[in-house]
Design a protein around this motif. Structure first.
Motif, short mmCIF file in Angstrom:
data_model
loop_
_atom_site.label_atom_id
_atom_site.label_comp_id
_atom_site.label_asym_id
_atom_site.label_seq_id
_atom_site.Cartn_x
_atom_site.Cartn_y
_atom_site.Cartn_z
N ARG A 126 0.82 -1.22 0.00
CA ARG A 126 0.00 0.00 0.00
C ARG A 126 0.85 1.27 0.00
NH1 ARG A 126 -2.21 -3.55 3.39
NH2 ARG A 126 -1.32 -2.55 5.23
N LEU A 127 1.88 1.27 -0.85
CA LEU A 127 2.72 2.45 -0.97
C LEU A 127 2.14 3.39 -2.03
CD1 LEU A 127 6.26 0.81 -0.96
CD2 LEU A 127 4.92 1.61 0.98
N LYS A 128 2.26 4.69 -1.79
CA LYS A 128 1.80 5.68 -2.76
C LYS A 128 3.01 6.19 -3.54
CE LYS A 128 -2.23 7.23 -0.11
NZ LYS A 128 -2.95 8.39 0.48
N VAL A 129 2.92 6.06 -4.86
CA VAL A 129 4.00 6.52 -5.74
C VAL A 129 3.35 7.33 -6.86
CG1 VAL A 129 5.90 5.86 -7.25
CG2 VAL A 129 5.36 4.45 -5.25
N GLY A 130 3.48 8.65 -6.79
CA GLY A 130 2.85 9.49 -7.80
C GLY A 130 1.34 9.31 -7.78
N ASP A 131 0.78 8.97 -8.94
CA ASP A 131 -0.66 8.75 -9.04
C ASP A 131 -1.08 7.36 -8.58
OD1 ASP A 131 -1.05 11.29 -10.09
OD2 ASP A 131 -0.78 10.62 -12.16
N LEU A 132 -0.10 6.50 -8.32
CA LEU A 132 -0.41 5.14 -7.89
C LEU A 132 -0.68 5.12 -6.39
CD1 LEU A 132 2.39 3.29 -9.89
CD2 LEU A 132 0.01 3.66 -10.57
N GLN A 133 -1.72 4.40 -5.99
CA GLN A 133 -2.15 4.40 -4.60
C GLN A 133 -1.84 3.11 -3.85
OE1 GLN A 133 -3.63 7.29 -3.25
NE2 GLN A 133 -2.90 8.05 -5.22
N ASN A 134 -1.47 2.05 -4.57
CA ASN A 134 -1.34 0.75 -3.90
C ASN A 134 -0.21 -0.07 -4.51
OD1 ASN A 134 -1.88 -1.40 -2.20
ND2 ASN A 134 -3.58 -2.17 -3.42
N VAL A 135 1.00 0.49 -4.47
CA VAL A 135 2.16 -0.23 -4.99
C VAL A 135 2.68 -1.18 -3.92
CG1 VAL A 135 4.53 0.01 -5.85
CG2 VAL A 135 2.77 1.66 -6.54
N GLN A 136 3.04 -2.37 -4.33
CA GLN A 136 3.61 -3.36 -3.43
C GLN A 136 5.09 -3.55 -3.77
OE1 GLN A 136 1.34 -6.85 -4.36
NE2 GLN A 136 -0.52 -6.12 -3.35
N LEU A 137 5.95 -3.45 -2.77
CA LEU A 137 7.37 -3.71 -2.97
C LEU A 137 7.72 -5.08 -2.40
CD1 LEU A 137 9.25 -0.38 -2.13
CD2 LEU A 137 8.73 -1.34 -4.38
N ARG A 138 8.53 -5.82 -3.13
CA ARG A 138 9.01 -7.12 -2.69
C ARG A 138 10.51 -7.18 -2.93
NH1 ARG A 138 4.65 -6.88 -1.12
NH2 ARG A 138 2.89 -8.30 -1.33
N ALA A 139 11.24 -7.77 -1.98
CA ALA A 139 12.68 -7.94 -2.18
C ALA A 139 13.14 -9.21 -1.49
CB ALA A 139 13.46 -6.74 -1.62
N ASN A 140 14.04 -9.92 -2.15
CA ASN A 140 14.71 -11.08 -1.57
C ASN A 140 16.20 -10.78 -1.54
OD1 ASN A 140 12.43 -12.76 -1.22
ND2 ASN A 140 12.43 -13.26 -3.40
N LEU A 141 16.77 -10.80 -0.35
CA LEU A 141 18.19 -10.51 -0.17
C LEU A 141 18.93 -11.81 0.09
CD1 LEU A 141 17.79 -7.45 2.25
CD2 LEU A 141 17.61 -7.50 -0.26
N HIS A 142 19.97 -12.07 -0.68
CA HIS A 142 20.71 -13.33 -0.56
C HIS A 142 22.16 -13.05 -0.16
CE1 HIS A 142 17.35 -15.40 -2.51
NE2 HIS A 142 17.34 -14.44 -3.41
N ASP A 143 22.72 -13.99 0.61
CA ASP A 143 24.12 -13.89 1.06
C ASP A 143 24.35 -12.56 1.77
OD1 ASP A 143 24.66 -16.37 -0.15
OD2 ASP A 143 25.04 -15.41 -2.07
N VAL A 144 23.63 -12.40 2.88
CA VAL A 144 23.65 -11.14 3.63
C VAL A 144 24.68 -11.22 4.75
CG1 VAL A 144 22.28 -9.55 5.03
CG2 VAL A 144 21.21 -10.78 3.11
N GLN A 145 25.48 -10.17 4.88
CA GLN A 145 26.42 -10.04 5.99
C GLN A 145 25.94 -8.91 6.89
OE1 GLN A 145 30.50 -9.63 4.70
NE2 GLN A 145 30.17 -10.97 2.94
N ALA A 146 25.73 -9.24 8.17
CA ALA A 146 25.26 -8.25 9.14
C ALA A 146 25.87 -8.59 10.49
CB ALA A 146 23.74 -8.26 9.23
N PRO A 147 26.93 -7.89 10.90
CA PRO A 147 27.57 -8.18 12.19
C PRO A 147 26.57 -8.10 13.33
CG PRO A 147 28.91 -6.67 10.89
CD PRO A 147 27.60 -6.81 10.17
N LEU A 148 26.68 -9.03 14.27
CA LEU A 148 25.76 -9.08 15.40
C LEU A 148 25.81 -7.78 16.20
CD1 LEU A 148 23.76 -10.68 17.11
CD2 LEU A 148 25.71 -11.67 18.35
N SER A 149 26.98 -7.18 16.32
CA SER A 149 27.10 -5.93 17.08
C SER A 149 26.25 -4.82 16.46
CB SER A 149 28.56 -5.49 17.15
OG SER A 149 29.09 -5.29 15.84
N GLY A 150 26.14 -4.84 15.13
CA GLY A 150 25.32 -3.83 14.47
C GLY A 150 23.85 -4.02 14.76
#
Length: 263
Positions: free
Chosen positions: A72-96
């Motif tokens: 349900r994102l609003k982008v310009g004249d669009l009222q119901n945009v859906q964003l999808r993302a798949n992130l692979h091989d992610v590095q995220a230190p535990l301290s962060g």
């Protein structure tokens, strides 16, 4: 004695599993906030860290797959945009993730997509009633060619062709129920719908003056906004009754200050 030992092991296993899920939920919340800031979203997106157990991934700071959804994102004249993302091989230190170290994620490959639903498309095609989007297979394209459509349609990937139906005014106070077979293109990051074949609801050809009106009415260019994480859109397809524009990017840094080394 053995029974008591088994019960103890099961209880400990249950506690460990519960702790693992709780830790995963906490980490998902942190990542969600980072992604909200990076993508400039109004609300925190839904985040799912895949893989079990979570804690072994957290200690190593390496995750096989993280999924992101924002609706349900609003982008310009669009009222119901859906964003999808798949992130692979992610590095995220535990301290962060715990807030004591450098925040941010480094992503090996990011697959991103934006979906625009029939309601939004209908708003951009005024005058069309009962608009719906559907998929086309190779047999349907072959049947169109057999019925006299342009043989060049055979070169199209069926996934890049949409079946769009609706009721459209054709002049003289008349409304025609039509089916449009349109080529789906990606041009400069935007969606293009290019009508190629027009039929009435029974599958018969329309008179050319009427067909010309229908082609002009259904021709469309939609800009869904940029895909997340700098993903370059390369494909446009019908997915679950929506138009989905998608692509991928490599070696993406999320949620860290420019120049910061993550991982």
């Amino acid at each position: 004695m053995l029974k008591r030992l088994i019960i103890t092991v099961l209880v400990l296993a249950g506690v460990l599993v519960a702790a693992d899920y709780a830790a995963a939920a906490a980490a998902e919340s942190v990542v969600s906030r980072q992604l909200r800031e990076r993508l400039d979203l109004a609300d925190d997106p839904n985040v799912r860290i895949n893989g079990f157990p979570f804690l072994t991934q957290a200690v190593a700071g390496e995750y096989g797959s993280i999924e992101l959804t924002a609706d349900r994102l609003k982008v310009g004249d669009l009222q119901n945009v859906q964003l999808r993302a798949n992130l692979h091989d992610v590095q995220a230190p535990l301290s962060g993730l715990l807030g004591s170290g450098t925040p941010g994620l480094r992503v090996g490959t990011a697959e991103g997509a934006a979906r625009v639903g029939a309601d939004d498309i209908n708003r951009m095609l005024p005058g069309i009633d009962r608009l719906s989007l559907g998929n086309v297979d190779a047999n349907a394209i072959a049947d169109l060619i057999t019925d006299g459509a342009d043989p060049s349609l055979r070169a199209l990937d069926p996934e890049s062709v949409a079946r769009i139906s609706g009721d459209v005014p054709v002049g003289g106070g008349r409304t025609e129920s039509v089916v449009v077979f349109a080529e789906l293109q990606v041009a400069d990051g935007a969606m293009r719908v290019v009508p190629r074949v027009v039929r009435d609801s029974s599958g018969d050809e329309l008179p050319e003056p009427v067909a010309s009106i229908v082609r002009q009415t259904f021709a469309l260019r939609v800009d869904p906004g940029g895909l997340p994480f700098g993903v370059v859109p390369t494909t446009l397809q019908v997915r679950d009754g929506t138009l989905e524009i998608a692509g991928e990017a490599s070696d993406v840094v999320i949620g860290a200050a420019p120049g910061t080394v993550v991982g």
